[in-house]
Scaffold this motif. Structure first.
Motif, mmCIF file in Angstrom:
data_model
loop_
_atom_site.group_PDB
_atom_site.id
_atom_site.type_symbol
_atom_site.label_atom_id
_atom_site.label_comp_id
_atom_site.label_asym_id
_atom_site.label_seq_id
_atom_site.Cartn_x
_atom_site.Cartn_y
_atom_site.Cartn_z
ATOM 1 N N ARG A 9 1.443 -2.962 -11.332
ATOM 2 C CA ARG A 9 1.062 -2.768 -10.123
ATOM 3 C C ARG A 9 -0.260 -3.425 -9.745
ATOM 4 N NH1 ARG A 9 2.150 -1.128 -4.890
ATOM 5 N NH2 ARG A 9 1.590 1.247 -4.405
ATOM 6 N N ASN A 10 -0.414 -4.062 -8.484
ATOM 7 C CA ASN A 10 -1.699 -4.629 -7.903
ATOM 8 C C ASN A 10 -3.002 -3.751 -8.262
ATOM 9 O OD1 ASN A 10 -3.949 -5.759 -6.364
ATOM 10 N ND2 ASN A 10 -2.501 -7.426 -6.736
ATOM 11 N N ILE A 11 -3.982 -4.110 -9.002
ATOM 12 C CA ILE A 11 -5.082 -3.284 -9.278
ATOM 13 C C ILE A 11 -5.870 -2.794 -7.863
ATOM 14 C CG2 ILE A 11 -6.579 -5.443 -9.626
ATOM 15 C CD1 ILE A 11 -7.260 -1.899 -11.094
ATOM 16 N N ASN A 12 -5.872 -3.797 -7.091
ATOM 17 C CA ASN A 12 -6.551 -3.715 -5.647
ATOM 18 C C ASN A 12 -5.797 -2.416 -4.877
ATOM 19 O OD1 ASN A 12 -8.374 -6.014 -5.483
ATOM 20 N ND2 ASN A 12 -6.640 -6.919 -5.823
ATOM 21 N N VAL A 13 -4.405 -2.349 -5.220
ATOM 22 C CA VAL A 13 -3.780 -1.154 -4.290
ATOM 23 C C VAL A 13 -4.295 -0.010 -5.218
ATOM 24 C CG1 VAL A 13 -1.510 0.164 -3.940
ATOM 25 C CG2 VAL A 13 -1.813 -2.568 -3.805
ATOM 26 N N GLN A 14 -4.296 0.056 -6.535
ATOM 27 C CA GLN A 14 -4.813 1.368 -7.223
ATOM 28 C C GLN A 14 -6.427 1.437 -6.755
ATOM 29 O OE1 GLN A 14 -3.535 -0.499 -11.208
ATOM 30 N NE2 GLN A 14 -2.214 1.102 -11.536
ATOM 31 N N LEU A 17 0.702 -1.236 -0.106
ATOM 32 C CA LEU A 17 -0.079 0.023 -0.025
ATOM 33 C C LEU A 17 0.975 1.178 0.037
ATOM 34 C CD1 LEU A 17 -3.033 -0.576 2.414
ATOM 35 C CD2 LEU A 17 -3.092 -0.301 -0.073
ATOM 36 N N ASN A 18 2.091 1.219 0.503
ATOM 37 C CA ASN A 18 2.932 2.109 0.398
ATOM 38 C C ASN A 18 2.892 2.925 -1.015
ATOM 39 O OD1 ASN A 18 3.439 2.009 3.203
ATOM 40 N ND2 ASN A 18 5.340 1.250 2.866
ATOM 41 N N THR A 19 2.949 4.277 -0.908
ATOM 42 C CA THR A 19 2.982 4.829 -2.424
ATOM 43 C C THR A 19 3.682 6.136 -2.493
ATOM 44 O OG1 THR A 19 1.697 5.395 -4.178
ATOM 45 C CG2 THR A 19 0.975 6.027 -1.938
ATOM 46 N N THR A 20 3.815 6.683 -3.563
ATOM 47 C CA THR A 20 4.460 8.187 -3.754
ATOM 48 C C THR A 20 3.287 9.033 -3.920
ATOM 49 O OG1 THR A 20 5.093 7.850 -6.008
ATOM 50 C CG2 THR A 20 6.461 6.996 -4.568
ATOM 51 N N VAL A 28 -0.022 8.803 -6.261
ATOM 52 C CA VAL A 28 -1.562 9.034 -5.500
ATOM 53 C C VAL A 28 -2.396 10.401 -6.003
ATOM 54 C CG1 VAL A 28 -1.109 10.168 -3.488
ATOM 55 C CG2 VAL A 28 -2.681 8.515 -3.372
ATOM 56 N N ILE A 29 -1.223 11.449 -6.374
ATOM 57 C CA ILE A 29 -2.056 12.693 -6.658
ATOM 58 C C ILE A 29 -2.874 12.513 -8.022
ATOM 59 C CG2 ILE A 29 -0.199 13.480 -8.219
ATOM 60 C CD1 ILE A 29 -1.724 15.229 -5.143
ATOM 61 N N VAL A 30 -2.765 11.613 -8.603
ATOM 62 C CA VAL A 30 -3.582 11.469 -9.825
ATOM 63 C C VAL A 30 -5.061 10.832 -9.487
ATOM 64 C CG1 VAL A 30 -1.821 11.233 -11.456
ATOM 65 C CG2 VAL A 30 -2.951 9.265 -10.472
ATOM 66 N N PHE A 31 -5.329 10.463 -8.443
ATOM 67 C CA PHE A 31 -6.487 9.793 -8.190
ATOM 68 C C PHE A 31 -7.752 10.873 -7.957
ATOM 69 C CE2 PHE A 31 -3.839 6.103 -7.748
ATOM 70 C CZ PHE A 31 -4.343 5.071 -8.523
#
Length: 315
Positions: free
Chosen positions: A199-204, A78-81, A85-88
């Motif tokens: 990238r795992n779809i569930n994380v996205q 789940l750790n991200t940059t 994440v800013i695009v979601f």
């Protein structure tokens, strides 16, 4: 939990697409059914918030299952940059407006009419697909797109009325806005989730739904704060309301799977086939009359779906 795992082949992807079609076809019916005396007794903003919360919880449950079986990896953590994440927030905000509009449009259309009008996003998706993702459709596929639009319009024709179309002007305006929002949000979401294919779809999904929860919580504060405080968060909820929330959550996850491992065009055709299923079911539930125009339009839609598949093979 099969729907939350990466499809391993074309057969699995077909199952996900079929699930999306069935879920989409029952979506409008459940929304109409959730009304009492022609209006919603529950808060639609709280319902949308619960949809996002359920999707988020299901994504976390799927990740927990993956972590137990495969361990934590770079692609499923789940750790991200900030850059990732800013695009979601953009698609989350667009889906918020679109999802709220789908409740209010039923003041002007019935369930089959809603499914037909949803196909206006055929045009918006096709154009935005070309502009944003820089992907070309074959000539046969563009011909199938035109046939699909013609079929959906034909199915909407009403000969025994002074009005050529069943839907009033307000309904068309809301449908067009929904189509633009849905088309842009869908194509944009496909672009960002395919930017990192491993990238795992569930994380996205998790990060997309977190922002969806935030925006829907804001909508509750702005639109329904007094009602929620006075009557309670779950005031007016029924068994049908719960079914509707579960349906929306599962269909949302299925949409993301289709966009990750197929594309928005597949989603568009799934929605078109769902239109036919909705109309057939509405005959038994709401006494909807299937006209000759509807049968002709349905036939054209079926031909368009076939041509799209044939055009895909020839690319």
């Amino acid at each position: 939990m099969w729907i939350f795992s990466a499809p391993s082949g074309s057969a699995s992807m077909s199952v996900v697409t079929l699930a999306l079609t069935v879920l989409t076809s029952s979506q409008a019916i459940l929304i109409v059914w959730s009304k009492r005396a022609g209006k919603y007794e529950y808060s639609v903003t709280t319902a949308n918030f619960m949809v996002e919360t359920l999707k988020c919880a299901l994504s976390l449950a799927a990740l927990a299952r993956i972590w137990r079986s495969e361990g934590v990896t770079e692609d499923n953590r789940l750790n991200t940059t900030l850059d990732e994440v800013i695009v979601f927030p953009i698609p989350a905000a667009l889906y918020l407006v679109k999802n709220l509009l789908q409740y209010y449009i039923f003041a002007y259309v019935d369930a089959p009419g809603y499914q037909i009008l949803k196909n206006l996003n055929i045009i918006s998706t096709g154009v935005l697909y070309r502009i944003i993702l820089k992907k070309k459709l074959s000539e046969i596929q563009w011909a199938a797109f035109i046939l699909l639009c013609a079929g959906c319009t034909t199915a909407q024709l009403k000969s025994n009325s002074d009005h050529v179309l069943q839907t009033p002007f307000q309904g068309w305006v809301m449908a067009i806005v929904m189509a633009l929002l849905s088309g842009f949000a869908g194509v944009y979401t496909e672009a960002i989730i395919k930017k990192r294919p491993t990238r795992n779809i569930n994380v996205q999904n998790f990060w997309l739904y977190v922002f969806g929860m935030i925006f829907n919580a804001a909508a509750i504060l702005v639109q329904d704060f007094d009602a929620v405080m006075n009557k309670g968060f779950f005031h007016g909820y029924s068994f049908i309301t719960v079914l509707m929330i579960v349906n929306h959550a599962l269909s949302g996850i299925a949409v993301s799977m289709v966009m990750k491992y197929a594309d928005n065009i597949v989603k568009v055709y799934s929605t078109s086939v769902a239109m036919l299923l909705t109309a057939v079911v509405s005959v038994f539930l709401f006494g909807f009359d299937l006209s000759l125009a509807f049968f002709l339009g349905s036939t054209v839609v079926s031909v368009a779906v076939y041509l799209h598949s044939a055009g895909k093979l020839q690319r």
